[in-house]
Design a protein around this motif. Structure first.
Motif, PDB file in Angstrom:
ATOM      1  N   MET A  71       0.838  -1.189   0.000  1.00 49.91           N
ATOM      2  CA  MET A  71       0.000   0.000   0.000  1.00 49.91           C
ATOM      3  C   MET A  71       0.883   1.252   0.000  1.00 49.91           C
ATOM      4  N   LYS A  72       0.490   2.222  -0.825  1.00 52.10           N
ATOM      5  CA  LYS A  72       1.142   3.524  -0.812  1.00 52.10           C
ATOM      6  C   LYS A  72       0.185   4.543  -0.205  1.00 52.10           C
ATOM      7  N   TYR A  73       0.764   5.601   0.371  1.00 47.59           N
ATOM      8  CA  TYR A  73      -0.044   6.537   1.144  1.00 47.59           C
ATOM      9  C   TYR A  73       0.170   7.975   0.678  1.00 47.59           C
ATOM     10  N   GLY A  74      -0.948   8.707   0.678  1.00 47.88           N
ATOM     11  CA  GLY A  74      -0.899  10.130   0.418  1.00 47.88           C
ATOM     12  C   GLY A  74      -1.556  10.884   1.551  1.00 47.88           C
ATOM     13  N   ILE A  75      -1.295  12.182   1.624  1.00 48.80           N
ATOM     14  CA  ILE A  75      -1.873  13.038   2.654  1.00 48.80           C
ATOM     15  C   ILE A  75      -2.464  14.274   1.986  1.00 48.80           C
ATOM     16  N   HIS A  76      -3.628  14.683   2.486  1.00 46.84           N
ATOM     17  CA  HIS A  76      -4.239  15.909   1.977  1.00 46.84           C
ATOM     18  C   HIS A  76      -3.562  17.104   2.625  1.00 46.84           C
ATOM     19  N   LEU A  77      -3.214  18.091   1.828  1.00 49.79           N
ATOM     20  CA  LEU A  77      -2.587  19.299   2.357  1.00 49.79           C
ATOM     21  C   LEU A  77      -3.635  20.255   2.931  1.00 49.79           C
ATOM     22  N   PRO A  78      -3.262  21.073   3.927  1.00 39.76           N
ATOM     23  CA  PRO A  78      -4.197  22.035   4.522  1.00 39.76           C
ATOM     24  C   PRO A  78      -4.362  23.284   3.645  1.00 39.76           C
ATOM     25  N   HIS A  79      -4.956  23.091   2.465  1.00 43.72           N
ATOM     26  CA  HIS A  79      -5.144  24.228   1.557  1.00 43.72           C
ATOM     27  C   HIS A  79      -6.612  24.679   1.530  1.00 43.72           C
TER      28      HIS A  79
END
Length: 272
Positions: A1-9
């Motif tokens: 599994m690869k992971y991403g993160i949502h930025l605080p934009h």
């Protein structure tokens, strides 16, 4: 599994310094990619706390300038709201400035009032999405290019748009409607689902993988987590992994009040 993160934009906590800080930290801890979402103009009543959304392409450009490796994704750009030609120019520029790190998550949109404010027929959004993708791919790959459009106002005959992208920009479609899934199978490089539990997503994943078994077709899900119980996050990961999801984008449950640092810490703890 690869992971991403949502930025605080987006939301009450969104400021340029935090976008930069989280992009740098995500790269430092080995997260695969960072993501932003999109609204251009919204009805105030539907966003009672904070309607703030920084522009997604510019937010990713800001993140690209302070990172070197991490990929940059849109979750998702509502393509029918934009004219494809200036958008194609912006995306190719971002992709080239970041040395090929862009992932284009695209969708048809859902907020009718937003389309009305932008003067775009809501009922044509699916057809405009298909035509817009075809137009962008044409100007990204042909020189000179001629393109005949039906729904988008454009007259392109023996013209040139440069720079072309330094590499193919991966296109991940959002949405789980029948038209969205057919579009994904037909022309997508991946599926970026959202709002479905693992049990709900399982038949979609089976259908997509049967139609697109090649390894370069990515199956991704956007999930929400409040940053509190890491056991909940681990259960989400295990559930989606069991049905064949290969990539998870983790976003705060409530971007206005959740602790973005804790969400980042939790996702970082998953990276091995």
């Amino acid at each position: 599994m690869k992971y991403g993160i949502h930025l605080p934009h987006a939301g009450e906590q969104a400021v340029p310094a935090l976008i930069r800080q989280h992009a740098e930290r995500a790269e430092d801890v080995g997260i695969e990619d960072v993501w932003v979402s999109e609204h251009i103009i919204v009805p105030r009543a539907k966003f009672p706390r904070s309607p703030l959304f920084f522009d997604p392409v510019l937010s990713l450009t800001w993140a690209a300038a302070v990172t070197k490796r991490i990929k940059l994704g849109t979750s998702v750009l509502v393509l029918p709201m934009r004219h494809p030609l200036p958008l194609a120019k912006e995306l190719a520029t971002l992709h080239n400035f970041s040395e090929g790190r862009l992932i284009l998550g695209a969708g048809s949109g859902w907020l009718k009032e937003e389309f009305s404010a932008l003067g775009v027929p809501f009922e044509e959004r699916g057809r405009r999405l298909d035509e817009g993708i075809a137009m962008m791919r044409a100007v990204w790959s042909e020189d000179p290019v001629t393109f005949e459009s039906r729904f988008i106002s454009a007259e392109i005959k023996e013209m040139t748009m440069t720079p072309m992208p330094v590499s193919q920009i991966p296109l991940w479609f959002g949405g789980s409607s029948e038209p969205a899934l057919r579009r994904t199978i037909r022309i997508g490089n991946g599926w970026h689902g959202s709002g479905l539990s693992a049990n709900e997503a399982a038949p979609v994943v089976r259908r997509l993988r049967a139609a697109r078994p090649n390894a370069d077709f990515t199956i991704s899900m956007r999930v929400q987590w409040d940053g509190q119980d890491r056991g909940v996050l681990r259960a989400l990961v295990d559930g989606y992994a069991a049905i064949g999801v290969e990539h998870l984008l983790v976003a705060p449950q409530d971007r206005n009040v959740d602790d973005w640092e804790k969400v980042m810490d939790g996702v970082g703890s998953l990276v091995t």
